[in-house]
Design a protein around this motif. Structure first.
Motif, PDB file in Angstrom:
ATOM      1  N   THR A 159      -2.646  -0.311  11.535  1.00  0.00           N
ATOM      2  CA  THR A 159      -3.529  -1.073  10.995  1.00  0.00           C
ATOM      3  C   THR A 159      -4.385  -1.783  12.042  1.00  0.00           C
ATOM      4  OG1 THR A 159      -2.123  -2.655  10.522  1.00  0.00           O
ATOM      5  CG2 THR A 159      -2.920  -1.421   8.802  1.00  0.00           C
ATOM      6  N   LYS A 191      -3.860   2.614   5.977  1.00  0.00           N
ATOM      7  CA  LYS A 191      -2.642   1.820   5.020  1.00  0.00           C
ATOM      8  C   LYS A 191      -3.311   1.480   3.660  1.00  0.00           C
ATOM      9  CE  LYS A 191      -0.094  -2.574   4.660  1.00  0.00           C
ATOM     10  NZ  LYS A 191      -0.576  -2.817   3.139  1.00  0.00           N
ATOM     11  N   ASP A 220      -2.090   2.986  -0.106  1.00  0.00           N
ATOM     12  CA  ASP A 220      -1.575   2.097  -0.871  1.00  0.00           C
ATOM     13  C   ASP A 220      -2.369   2.250  -2.284  1.00  0.00           C
ATOM     14  OD1 ASP A 220      -0.864  -0.771   1.114  1.00  0.00           O
ATOM     15  OD2 ASP A 220       0.398   0.835   0.448  1.00  0.00           O
ATOM     16  N   TRP A 263       6.952   2.914   8.687  1.00  0.00           N
ATOM     17  CA  TRP A 263       5.817   2.342   8.398  1.00  0.00           C
ATOM     18  C   TRP A 263       5.501   0.770   8.613  1.00  0.00           C
ATOM     19  CZ3 TRP A 263       6.514  -1.083   4.182  1.00  0.00           C
ATOM     20  CH2 TRP A 263       7.841  -0.964   3.598  1.00  0.00           C
ATOM     21  N   TYR A 305       5.272  -6.605  13.771  1.00  0.00           N
ATOM     22  CA  TYR A 305       5.804  -7.519  12.631  1.00  0.00           C
ATOM     23  C   TYR A 305       7.360  -7.246  12.923  1.00  0.00           C
ATOM     24  CZ  TYR A 305       0.990  -7.251  11.229  1.00  0.00           C
ATOM     25  OH  TYR A 305      -0.344  -7.183  11.308  1.00  0.00           O
ATOM     26  N   PHE A 313       5.080  -1.579  -1.063  1.00  0.00           N
ATOM     27  CA  PHE A 313       4.882  -2.151  -2.393  1.00  0.00           C
ATOM     28  C   PHE A 313       4.202  -1.268  -3.552  1.00  0.00           C
ATOM     29  CE2 PHE A 313       0.753  -3.378  -3.078  1.00  0.00           C
ATOM     30  CZ  PHE A 313       0.081  -3.365  -1.989  1.00  0.00           C
ATOM     31  N   PRO A 370      12.185  -6.696 -11.769  1.00  0.00           N
ATOM     32  CA  PRO A 370      11.246  -6.660 -10.652  1.00  0.00           C
ATOM     33  C   PRO A 370      11.670  -5.640  -9.816  1.00  0.00           C
ATOM     34  CG  PRO A 370      12.023  -8.950 -11.226  1.00  0.00           C
ATOM     35  CD  PRO A 370      12.646  -7.892 -12.043  1.00  0.00           C
ATOM     36  N   ASP A 413       1.375  -6.877 -14.743  1.00  0.00           N
ATOM     37  CA  ASP A 413       1.181  -6.125 -13.400  1.00  0.00           C
ATOM     38  C   ASP A 413      -0.107  -5.309 -13.157  1.00  0.00           C
ATOM     39  OD1 ASP A 413       4.714  -5.413 -13.116  1.00  0.00           O
ATOM     40  OD2 ASP A 413       3.612  -7.134 -12.089  1.00  0.00           O
ATOM     41  N   MET A 419      -3.184  -6.101 -10.529  1.00  0.00           N
ATOM     42  CA  MET A 419      -3.581  -5.016  -9.545  1.00  0.00           C
ATOM     43  C   MET A 419      -5.108  -4.547  -9.662  1.00  0.00           C
ATOM     44  SD  MET A 419      -0.516  -2.516  -8.950  1.00  0.00           S
ATOM     45  CE  MET A 419       0.150  -2.006 -10.624  1.00  0.00           C
ATOM     46  N   TRP A 461      10.488 -15.452 -13.251  1.00  0.00           N
ATOM     47  CA  TRP A 461       9.828 -14.311 -13.732  1.00  0.00           C
ATOM     48  C   TRP A 461      11.091 -13.184 -13.592  1.00  0.00           C
ATOM     49  CZ3 TRP A 461       9.501 -11.231  -9.383  1.00  0.00           C
ATOM     50  CH2 TRP A 461       9.288 -11.670  -8.087  1.00  0.00           C
ATOM     51  N   ILE A 462      12.273 -13.461 -13.067  1.00  0.00           N
ATOM     52  CA  ILE A 462      13.338 -12.571 -12.868  1.00  0.00           C
ATOM     53  C   ILE A 462      14.150 -12.720 -13.981  1.00  0.00           C
ATOM     54  CG2 ILE A 462      15.094 -11.631 -11.503  1.00  0.00           C
ATOM     55  CD1 ILE A 462      13.623 -12.776  -9.128  1.00  0.00           C
ATOM     56  N   PHE A 486       5.549  -7.840  -7.167  1.00  0.00           N
ATOM     57  CA  PHE A 486       4.822  -6.861  -6.325  1.00  0.00           C
ATOM     58  C   PHE A 486       3.365  -6.904  -6.625  1.00  0.00           C
ATOM     59  CE2 PHE A 486       3.693  -3.039  -8.359  1.00  0.00           C
ATOM     60  CZ  PHE A 486       4.542  -3.237  -9.689  1.00  0.00           C
ATOM     61  N   CYS A 539       0.721  -8.284  -4.489  1.00  0.00           N
ATOM     62  CA  CYS A 539       0.490  -7.985  -2.933  1.00  0.00           C
ATOM     63  C   CYS A 539      -1.080  -7.287  -2.584  1.00  0.00           C
ATOM     64  CB  CYS A 539       1.391  -6.717  -2.735  1.00  0.00           C
ATOM     65  SG  CYS A 539       2.809  -7.360  -2.308  1.00  0.00           S
ATOM     66  N   SER A 540      -1.735  -7.773  -1.513  1.00  0.00           N
ATOM     67  CA  SER A 540      -3.134  -7.516  -1.479  1.00  0.00           C
ATOM     68  C   SER A 540      -2.898  -6.198  -0.687  1.00  0.00           C
ATOM     69  CB  SER A 540      -3.783  -8.411  -0.572  1.00  0.00           C
ATOM     70  OG  SER A 540      -5.020  -7.862  -0.214  1.00  0.00           O
ATOM     71  N   THR A 541      -3.677  -4.993  -1.025  1.00  0.00           N
ATOM     72  CA  THR A 541      -3.979  -3.726  -0.235  1.00  0.00           C
ATOM     73  C   THR A 541      -4.757  -4.003   0.977  1.00  0.00           C
ATOM     74  OG1 THR A 541      -5.784  -3.229  -1.836  1.00  0.00           O
ATOM     75  CG2 THR A 541      -3.778  -2.339  -2.354  1.00  0.00           C
ATOM     76  N   SER A 568      -3.996  -6.158   3.284  1.00  0.00           N
ATOM     77  CA  SER A 568      -3.298  -6.847   4.290  1.00  0.00           C
ATOM     78  C   SER A 568      -2.853  -5.739   5.252  1.00  0.00           C
ATOM     79  CB  SER A 568      -2.010  -7.430   3.636  1.00  0.00           C
ATOM     80  OG  SER A 568      -1.128  -7.780   4.756  1.00  0.00           O
ATOM     81  N   PRO A 569      -2.856  -6.069   6.608  1.00  0.00           N
ATOM     82  CA  PRO A 569      -2.416  -4.998   7.628  1.00  0.00           C
ATOM     83  C   PRO A 569      -1.140  -4.904   7.596  1.00  0.00           C
ATOM     84  CG  PRO A 569      -3.348  -7.343   8.751  1.00  0.00           C
ATOM     85  CD  PRO A 569      -3.523  -7.567   7.388  1.00  0.00           C
ATOM     86  N   ARG A 570      -0.444  -5.831   7.100  1.00  0.00           N
ATOM     87  CA  ARG A 570       1.128  -5.866   7.245  1.00  0.00           C
ATOM     88  C   ARG A 570       1.956  -5.590   6.065  1.00  0.00           C
ATOM     89  NH1 ARG A 570       3.546 -11.296   9.763  1.00  0.00           N
ATOM     90  NH2 ARG A 570       5.375 -10.334   9.437  1.00  0.00           N
ATOM     91  N   PRO A 571       2.868  -5.169   5.981  1.00  0.00           N
ATOM     92  CA  PRO A 571       3.778  -5.034   4.607  1.00  0.00           C
ATOM     93  C   PRO A 571       3.912  -6.128   4.021  1.00  0.00           C
ATOM     94  CG  PRO A 571       4.735  -3.594   6.474  1.00  0.00           C
ATOM     95  CD  PRO A 571       3.553  -4.475   7.073  1.00  0.00           C
ATOM     96  N   GLN A 625       6.655 -10.869  -0.188  1.00  0.00           N
ATOM     97  CA  GLN A 625       6.558 -11.318  -1.747  1.00  0.00           C
ATOM     98  C   GLN A 625       7.668 -12.279  -1.848  1.00  0.00           C
ATOM     99  OE1 GLN A 625       7.523  -6.839  -3.398  1.00  0.00           O
ATOM    100  NE2 GLN A 625       7.367  -8.643  -4.626  1.00  0.00           N
ATOM    101  N   TYR A 677       8.966 -12.869  10.632  1.00  0.00           N
ATOM    102  CA  TYR A 677       8.503 -12.751  11.966  1.00  0.00           C
ATOM    103  C   TYR A 677       7.001 -12.839  12.229  1.00  0.00           C
ATOM    104  CZ  TYR A 677       7.900 -11.203  16.877  1.00  0.00           C
ATOM    105  OH  TYR A 677       7.384 -11.179  18.336  1.00  0.00           O
TER     106      TYR A 677
END
Lengths: 366, 330
Positions: free
Chosen positions: A144, A153, A157, A179, A184, A211, A221, B157, B161, B179-180, B211, B214-216, B218-221, B224, B234
């Protein structure tokens, strides 16, 4: 003998002209539909262009767009011609154009058929493009920060969320690529270093997925880390769990989607082709019957209409001769020095009238 | 004295009648538009009825649907009337119906205006309804084994999304609900039991989100779990991290979505109302001398009031003019 000769009275001719006028206008509408289907297909392919490898599949929507526009133009002209054909005097205006028009339309319908077949033939090329494109997209998922790949990415997604799929053929494809970007990864941690060393290429591989692979139908979940490890999660059996992630591969999902579109478009084009062919047949009958009317001179008489004046073989032979003579017209004939008017002695008997008495020789003046 | 009296020749009258016939058919079309707008709004509200606590806002699309249908009928009738106005003999048939018809259409255009204004005024009620509905949906997110609530997880969900939002007002709302489901919590683990004991209601609360938050972009995985713990990940600072999760709350997202729909619908309905008014001004011109009202507005109001007073009086017994009035003249 003519091919498929049909007799036409004046009323039948007029009715045929009117019906053809309406059918030509309907064909204009179908031409517009073809054009918009071509545009729709082009837009759909362009939407996912990043996920397809460099394969030339744009020719299919381009062909459809061109055919649609041509159909509108040709049928508009055809409508005008048929409208004027009710009146024999107006037909004279179009008389010379009609035969070339029919020949052009015949080749055009052939193009429509080719367009329809292309729609069905595109599938294998699309599959190749998608396979290569998706594996590239997954490989560059983590990049990215690289300009030119930073959007992959997000594309991947959004694709997985929208088409409810994961990976190329399944979620396991994600286990074989790194991936998560090295930016990171805490390389000071022993665990990370071990994983990086555990394979030849030094990639950070793990049994986790992004995700976007998570199934929204799952009652629990989402489990996206340590998927193959049943003991890492309470009450979880990896072999029997089907609702946790999307099970379908994205290649199959996209192929199904595009095949569905292409099949519908192909069917529409085939129906259009049949329709155009029938309109063409009607116009040909109208043209031949009106020409025969002109030959006979009486606008109200019955006339014959046909598809071809002679049988197929004879028509083909005469056309071939025309083409051969077109080539010959510039050659000079070697006998008589080429000039047919030079001094050929008359070999035929002269005809001196009903009693066949030659005229008296008039003596020359002395 | 008549209000706005204009005279017309026969040819002008015919042209006017034809123009009005065309206008009436256009307003039948606008009636169809009203009807379809109401239907569209109803479908949009039904789609998300699970995150709305009450369905009373359905009265807005119902109002639009009924006014649309009534518009079609009224304008169809008006079209017929105006078409037959061109012929004076046929006009006599409609003469008696004309005045009640005009009165009805005045009330009807008033209803259209009310419908337009309702579209703008519904925002507060909608906000309240969404707040309660989303709160309940988040509370029952984990109850995927309870019939009647098992679909709420999927609904929330998909909502998060699609609308790119998280939680009611923000992602922190997920920290206050469990929520679990307990089915997936290992009660033998001390971690889990500590967490359950750490709050009064015995809920398993944690700083994690589903999940779908999660924002699409985002540059990183996506991160959550342990969202507020910087040291757990990190190169991560949760105070400055903006792209990881969706920042907007779903209440705000849905409110914006519905407000924009209603505003567009309200605008179209207002335009239709203006158009209808122009039509109503033109309609009574069907009469041969083109009066707008037979008397002036004030006189009309006064005479209507008198009629209403006399309706009340007709049951009173006194002042019967036929009882024993002595003849004043022999």
């Amino acid at each position: 003998m003519a091919v498929l000769r049909v007799k036409f009275t004046k009323d039948k001719r007029d009715k045929l002209a009117q019906v053809l006028w309406i059918l030509n206008w309907i064909s204009v509408v179908t031409g517009a539909i073809l054009f918009s289907l071509g545009i729709f297909l082009k837009v759909e392919i362009n939407k996912r262009w990043e996920l397809m490898a460099e394969k030339d599949i744009q020719y299919v929507p381009n062909m459809l767009i061109a055919v649609g526009l041509l159909a509108c133009g040709i049928n508009f002209l055809g409508g005008k011609i048929c409208y004027d054909c009710v009146d024999t005097t107006k037909f004279l205006r179009w008389k010379l154009i009609m035969l070339p028009y029919i020949i052009c339309t015949f080749f055009f319908t052939f193009c429509v058929l080719v367009g329809a077949l292309m729609c069905y033939g595109m599938q294998s090329e699309l599959e190749d493009a998608l396979t290569m494109g998706l594996s590239e997209a997954m490989r560059f998922y983590k990049d990215t920060d690289t300009p030119g790949r930073c959007f992959l990415k997000r594309s991947m997604d959004m694709l997985q969320i929208e088409f409810k799929c994961c990976g190329n053929t399944g979620f396991r494809d994600w286990f074989q690529i790194q991936w998560i970007s090295s930016r990171y990864l805490d390389t000071s941690q022993k665990e990370v270093v071990d994983r990086l060393r555990s394979n030849v290429e030094g990639k950070y591989l793990m049994d986790g997925v992004p995700f976007s692979c998570c199934n929204s139908n799952s009652p629990r979940p989402c489990i996206q880390w340590q998927i193959t490890n049943s003991s890492a999660h309470f009450n979880y059996d990896y072999q029997t769990e089907e609702l946790n992630l999307w099970m379908k591969g994205c290649r199959q999902a996209l192929l199904d989607y595009y095949n569905h579109i292409m099949r519908s478009i192909g069917l529409t084009v085939l129906i259009t082709w049949l329709f155009e062919l029938s309109v063409l047949t009607g116009v040909r009958y109208l043209q031949t019957s009106l020409e025969n009317v002109l030959r006979q001179g009486d606008p109200n008489c019955e006339s014959d209409g046909w598809l071809l004046e002679n049988s197929f073989v004879e028509t083909a032979r005469s056309n071939l001769n025309i083409i051969k003579n077109l080539g010959k017209c510039n050659q000079i004939d070697t006998t008589n020095n080429g000039d047919p008017n030079i001094n050929i002695p008359s070999t035929s008997k002269a005809d001196y009238g009903p009693d066949n008495v030659p005229p008296k020789q008039i003596p020359a003046d002395s | 004295m008549a209000v706005g009296k204009v005279t017309f020749t026969k040819a002008e009258r015919e042209k006017l009648a034809q123009l009005l016939w065309l206008l009436n058919w256009i307003s039948v079309l606008t009636g169809v538009i009203l009807f379809s707008l109401g239907l569209f709004l109803r479908v949009e509200i039904q789609k998300r009825q699970e995150v709305m606590s009450d369905q009373e806002i359905l009265y807005v699309p119902h109002m639009l649907i009924t006014t649309g249908l009534v518009a079609c009928c009224i304008n169809f009738l008006g079209g017929k009337i105006c078409y037959e106005c061109t012929d004076t003999s046929k006009f006599l048939r409609w003469k008696l119906v004309l005045l009640p018809y005009i009165v009805c259409t005045f009330f009807f255009t008033f209803c259209v205006l009310v419908g337009a204004l309702m579209c703008y005024s519904i925002r507060n009620q909608l906000e309240e309804s969404l707040f309660l509905g989303l709160r309940n949906a988040m509370r029952y997110y984990k109850d995927t084994d309870t019939p009647g609530r098992c679909f709420l997880k999927r609904t929330v969900d998909l909502l998060q999304m699609q609308f790119q939002c998280c939680g009611n007002a923000g992602y922190r709302d997920w920290f206050h609900v469990q929520w679990i489901s307990n089915r997936y919590l290992d009660m033998t683990s001390s971690d889990v039991r500590d967490r359950l004991r750490s709050n009064v209601e015995g809920k398993y609360l944690m700083d994690g989100v589903p999940f779908s938050c999660c924002s699409t972009l985002s540059p990183r995985p996506c991160i959550q779990q342990q969202v507020t713990n910087n040291s757990a990940h990190y190169n991560y600072r949760h105070q400055t991290e903006q792209l990881n999760l969706w920042r907007r709350g779903c209440r705000q997202a849905l409110l914006d979505h519905y407000t924009s729909i209603m505003r567009s619908i309200g605008l179209i309905v207002l335009l239709i109302w203006l158009f209808e008014n122009v039509l109503r001004l033109g309609n009574p011109d069907c009469e041969s001398d083109g009066w707008i009202l037979e008397n002036s507005l004030a006189e009309t109001a006064r005479s209507n009031f008198n009629i209403i007073k006399n309706l009340g009086k007709c049951y009173q017994v006194d002042d019967d003019p036929n009882i024993n009035a002595s003849p004043l003249s022999a």
